[in-house]
Motif scaffolding. Sequence first.
Motif, PDB file in Angstrom:
ATOM      1  N   GLY A  86     -91.779-113.230  20.379  1.00  0.00           N
ATOM      2  CA  GLY A  86     -90.404-112.767  20.374  1.00  0.00           C
ATOM      3  C   GLY A  86     -89.373-113.836  20.057  1.00  0.00           C
ATOM      4  O   GLY A  86     -88.480-113.610  19.219  1.00  0.00           O
ATOM      5  N   PRO A  87     -89.409-115.013  20.696  1.00  0.00           N
ATOM      6  CA  PRO A  87     -88.383-116.029  20.427  1.00  0.00           C
ATOM      7  C   PRO A  87     -88.293-116.437  18.960  1.00  0.00           C
ATOM      8  O   PRO A  87     -87.216-116.844  18.501  1.00  0.00           O
ATOM      9  N   TRP A  88     -89.393-116.339  18.229  1.00  0.00           N
ATOM     10  CA  TRP A  88     -89.343-116.703  16.816  1.00  0.00           C
ATOM     11  C   TRP A  88     -88.426-115.764  16.026  1.00  0.00           C
ATOM     12  O   TRP A  88     -87.875-116.144  14.998  1.00  0.00           O
ATOM     13  N   GLN A  89     -88.317-114.522  16.495  1.00  0.00           N
ATOM     14  CA  GLN A  89     -87.538-113.518  15.767  1.00  0.00           C
ATOM     15  C   GLN A  89     -86.141-113.306  16.343  1.00  0.00           C
ATOM     16  O   GLN A  89     -85.410-112.430  15.889  1.00  0.00           O
ATOM     17  N   ALA A  90     -85.774-114.075  17.338  1.00  0.00           N
ATOM     18  CA  ALA A  90     -84.481-113.884  17.991  1.00  0.00           C
ATOM     19  C   ALA A  90     -83.323-114.121  17.012  1.00  0.00           C
ATOM     20  O   ALA A  90     -83.405-114.970  16.115  1.00  0.00           O
ATOM     21  N   ALA A  91     -82.261-113.374  17.193  1.00  0.00           N
ATOM     22  CA  ALA A  91     -81.064-113.569  16.375  1.00  0.00           C
ATOM     23  C   ALA A  91     -80.497-114.965  16.601  1.00  0.00           C
ATOM     24  O   ALA A  91     -80.536-115.482  17.734  1.00  0.00           O
ATOM     25  N   PRO A  92     -79.991-115.611  15.567  1.00  0.00           N
ATOM     26  CA  PRO A  92     -79.487-116.980  15.708  1.00  0.00           C
ATOM     27  C   PRO A  92     -78.396-117.131  16.766  1.00  0.00           C
ATOM     28  O   PRO A  92     -78.272-118.201  17.383  1.00  0.00           O
ATOM     29  N   ASP A  93     -77.627-116.069  17.001  1.00  0.00           N
ATOM     30  CA  ASP A  93     -76.531-116.169  17.957  1.00  0.00           C
ATOM     31  C   ASP A  93     -76.878-115.548  19.315  1.00  0.00           C
ATOM     32  O   ASP A  93     -75.995-115.323  20.141  1.00  0.00           O
ATOM     33  N   GLY A  94     -78.165-115.277  19.546  1.00  0.00           N
ATOM     34  CA  GLY A  94     -78.589-114.671  20.809  1.00  0.00           C
ATOM     35  C   GLY A  94     -79.592-115.538  21.542  1.00  0.00           C
ATOM     36  O   GLY A  94     -80.141-116.491  20.983  1.00  0.00           O
ATOM     37  N   HIS A  98     -84.561-112.816  24.036  1.00  0.00           N
ATOM     38  CA  HIS A  98     -84.226-111.460  23.613  1.00  0.00           C
ATOM     39  C   HIS A  98     -84.871-111.088  22.274  1.00  0.00           C
ATOM     40  O   HIS A  98     -84.676-109.978  21.778  1.00  0.00           O
ATOM     41  N   GLY A  99     -85.602-112.009  21.702  1.00  0.00           N
ATOM     42  CA  GLY A  99     -86.294-111.719  20.448  1.00  0.00           C
ATOM     43  C   GLY A  99     -87.419-110.714  20.650  1.00  0.00           C
ATOM     44  O   GLY A  99     -87.982-110.604  21.741  1.00  0.00           O
ATOM     45  N   THR A 100     -87.736-109.987  19.613  1.00  0.00           N
ATOM     46  CA  THR A 100     -88.760-108.949  19.683  1.00  0.00           C
ATOM     47  C   THR A 100     -90.066-109.439  19.074  1.00  0.00           C
ATOM     48  O   THR A 100     -90.110-109.781  17.885  1.00  0.00           O
TER      49      THR A 100
END
Length: 210
Positions: A86-94, A98-100
Amino acid sequence: MLIHPWDEPRDDAEWQQWLAVHDFGTLVVNGLDGEPPYAQPLHFVYDGERGEVLTHLARPNPMWAALEANPEVVLSVVDDYAYVPGPWQAAPDGPPEHGTPTSFYTAVQLRCRAQVVDDPAEKAALLNRQVAHFQPEGGSAEVAVGAVPYGRMLSGIRGVRLEVVDVRAKFKYAAHRTAQVQDRIAAKLAERSGPGDSAAREHLLGRRRA
């Protein structure tokens, strides 16, 4: 198989070239009444020019009655897969947590009409095409009816010719993510360098370049 627009192949050449070198899959045959489907792992040869797949199986295989009752089958091939945390796909500003998480993979499903090959000469020709594909360097005797060493073994197998009638292909490699997220994933795959990571990374970067 769900295929989002961003996971579709760029063109037929993309999945055909991939399938030409990914020659191990699962043949799925509808079961007889009241029985589940048969799922048979096997090596195969895909001939894109003829739109067919060639393979063979042992005569005692329990799927023959089901295949002859309903020759509509699916050949499923999946490879170049990798788990993406998930963290690899997290939004840059989040926040990273919260990454999926997701899976990367290539999948090609060929819907085919099967023809069983029992004629000894046709089986020999089919086997020679398979051997030429898997052993281009040679080293094995030619398969010929009545000839040693393989002629006596022909009765123990049945050939299968699959006429391809439909194709569903999927390249799931974060094509809908931002360039920043894709760069992060590519870097993380290179850093982890686990089984499948290199191939998945090449797909991600290659489809992005295209």
